[in-house]
Design an enzyme around this catalytic site. Structure first.
Site, PDB file in Angstrom:
ATOM      1  N   ASP A  94       1.632  -1.446  -8.877  1.00 20.89           N
ATOM      2  CA  ASP A  94       0.964  -2.337  -9.619  1.00 20.89           C
ATOM      3  C   ASP A  94      -0.374  -2.795  -9.122  1.00 20.89           C
ATOM      4  OD1 ASP A  94       0.228  -4.699 -11.177  1.00 20.89           O
ATOM      5  OD2 ASP A  94       2.168  -5.722 -11.285  1.00 20.89           O
ATOM      6  N   HIS A  95      -1.387  -2.252  -9.752  1.00 21.70           N
ATOM      7  CA  HIS A  95      -2.684  -2.389  -9.304  1.00 21.70           C
ATOM      8  C   HIS A  95      -3.099  -3.811  -9.225  1.00 21.70           C
ATOM      9  CE1 HIS A  95      -6.356  -0.524  -7.572  1.00 21.70           C
ATOM     10  NE2 HIS A  95      -6.442   0.073  -8.429  1.00 21.70           N
TER      11      HIS A  95
END
Length: 423
Positions: free
Chosen positions: A395-396
Site C-alpha cells: 500500500d503506497h
C-alpha cells in the site's frame, strides 16, 4: 417470560447468517447455554446458544435460510405462555434466501409456511418459515473445488449425493467416489442421471460474500505496487531435511520456515507491520501474522499471534492446527481477526509466481511461489540451486518502494541463512 432467539453477530464482520441446522425440535426443553442451531457466518460455522430457559416453542427460520443479524429466528417460553405477539412479528425482518443452485430449467424454491403449533401453545397465526432448499428434482449443489475434482476424475457431480450443508457436494464426497471406483459408498449415494443443462447458478456462501466485499475494498481504492524477488532456498531446504532426520517432532515445512522468517523480519521493520486507518497510520509493536488458507468455500486467513516470538516448532504446530480448523470451518472469531500482515503461499500448488491482494487495513501481503531447482551461475560456473520467487504487494500510502525493498532484502538474508531463525 418468553425469550426471543435472535440471529446473533457471531463474528465481528457478520451482517447476516445462514441457519445450517437446528439442533433442537419445536417442543424440546431448553436450558440457558444449550446449542440451539449451527450458523454459517462470513468466516466459519458457529453455534447459536440459548439465552433463556423453557421450551423451544417456535422456529421461525428454516434450515438453509439466510437472514440479517437481529432477525428473530425462534422463541423460548413456558408451555402455557402466550406468544401470539412474538409469532405475529417474527417473520417481518427475515429475507428469503435464493436457492443454493438453479438452472435455466429449475425454478426457484418457494417460501414455505408452517402452521403447526408447539404442544400446549395457544392458537396463533402461522409463522412464516424462510426456506432456501432447491426445488425437487433440481440440480446438485456443489463447491467449486468439488466440481473441478469431479471433472479431473471423470465423474458426474450430478449423480453424487453431498455430505455438506444442505446436501452440498464437497471435496470429501468426490474423494469417496474416486476411492470407491465411482460406485455407491456409505458416504456417497448415486442419484439417477438427470438432464444436463447449459449452466447452473450457485448462491454465494457467507464466506464468498465477505471475500467479494473485502477485495472490492482493496484492489480499487488502495494504490498498490508490487516488488518481486527471487531467493536462494537451498540452505532452508537443507535445514528442513536435517530437522526431519532428528524425528517426527522436529519436522517442519518450507512454509513454516517462510512464516518464521517473515515474522522475525516484520519485527525488525515496524514500518511494514502497519495498518492504514484513513486519518492515521498504526504501527504495531507485535507481529500477528495472517496466513491464507484455501477451503472448499473460499479463502480464510487465520492468525498466528506474536509469531516472531515463537520457536520454529511451536509456530509449525500452530499453523497446522489453524489450517485444519479453517478447512473444517471451526475457527473462532478471535482466531481469524487481528492480523497485522499476511502471507499467501501457492508454492505447494506449483505456482511459480503470483500477486496477492492486500487485506485492508493491513498495508502489505507477501505472495510465495514454488521452490524449484533452477540453474544459476555461481563463481563463473552453472550450478543447480533451490530458488523461490516472492512478490510483495504494498500500500503506497504507507510503504514506499525503498521501504519495501529493504524489507525484502532483510527477508532474503534470513531465508538464505536460516540458522538465524533458530538462534
Amino acid at each position: 417470560m418468553a425469550t426471543k432467539i435472535f440471529m446473533e453477530a457471531l463474528s465481528p464482520t457478520m451482517e447476516e447468517g445462514r441457519l445450517v441446522k437446528w439442533n433442537k425440535p419445536e417442543g424440546a426443553a431448553v436450558k440457558s447455554g444449550d446449542v440451539l442451531a449451527e450458523v454459517e457466518t462470513d468466516k466459519a460455522v458457529m453455534e447459536l446458544v440459548a439465552r433463556g430457559e423453557g421450551v423451544l416453542r417456535r422456529r421461525f427460520v428454516d434450515e438453509g435460510a439466510t437472514v440479517p443479524v437481529g432477525t428473530v429466528v425462534g422463541v423460548i417460553a413456558a408451555t402455557d405462555e402466550n406468544i401470539d405477539a412474538i409469532v405475529a412479528g417474527a417473520g417481518a425482518p427475515a429475507v428469503a434466501a435464493a436457492p443454493t443452485a438453479t438452472t435455466s430449467s429449475a425454478p426457484a424454491a418457494p417460501v414455505t409456511v408452517a402452521s403447526a403449533s408447539a404442544p400446549g401453545a395457544a392458537t396463533s397465526a402461522p409463522a412464516p418459515m424462510v426456506s432456501s432448499g432447491p426445488a425437487p428434482g433440481g440440480p446438485t449443489r456443489s463447491s467449486p473445488l468439488a466440481r473441478r475434482l469431479a471433472r479431473e476424475s471423470g465423474l458426474d457431480v450430478s449423480v453424487i449425493a453431498g455430505s455438506g450443508p444442505g446436501g452440498r457436494v464437497i471435496k470429501r464426497d468426490i474423494e469417496a467416489a474416486v476411492a470407491g471406483g465411482g460406485l455407491t459408498t456409505p458416504s456417497t449415494v448415486l442419484r439417477p442421471p438427470t438432464t444436463v443443462s447449459d449452466f447452473h447458478d450457485e448462491t454465494l456462501t457467507q464466506i464468498r460474500k465477505t471475500i467479494a466485499k473485502r477485495l472490492g475494498e482493496s484492489i480499487g481504492p488502495i494504490p498498490t505496487f508490487y516488488l518481486t524477488a527471487e531467493f536462494d532456498m537451498t540452505q532452508a531446504v537443507a535445514l528442513r531435511t536435517q530437522a526431519a532426520a532428528l524425528g517426527d517432532e522436529f519436522k517442519v515445512s518450507v512454509n513454516d520456515i517462510v512464516l518464521k522468517a517473515v515474522a522475525t523480519t516484520l519485527a525488525a521493520h515496524p514500518e511494514v507491520n502497519a495498518h492504514w486507518l484513513g486519518d492515521r497510520i498504526r504501527y504495531f509493536n507485535r507481529v500477528h501474522l495472517g496466513m491464507a488458507v484455501a477451503t472448499d468455500d473460499g479463502l480464510i486467513v487465520p492468525v498466528i499471534f506474536d509469531a516472531d516470538a515463537k520457536g520454529l516448532r511451536e509456530l509449525s504446530a500452530e499453523s497446522r492446527e489453524l489450517a485444519k480448523k479453517a478447512r473444517a470451518r471451526k475457527l473462532k472469531p478471535e482466531e481469524y481477526t487481528g492480523s497485522t500482515f499476511s502471507v499467501s503461499n501457492l508454492g505447494m500448488m506449483q505456482i511459480d509466481q503470483f500477486t496477492a491482494i492486500i487485506n485492508p487495513p493491513e498495508c502489505g501481503i507477501l505472495a510465495i511461489g514454488a521452490v524449484e531447482d533452477t540453474p544459476v551461475v555461481m563463481d563463473g560456473a552453472v550450478t543447480v540451486r533451490k530458488r523461490m520467487r516472492v512478490t510483495m504487494s504494498c500500500d503506497h500510502r504507507v510503504i514506499d518502494g525503498a521501504v519495501g525493498a529493504r524489507f525484502l532484502q532483510d527477508l532474503r538474508r534470513r531465508l538464505e541463512n536460516p540458522l538465524m531463525l533458530v538462534f
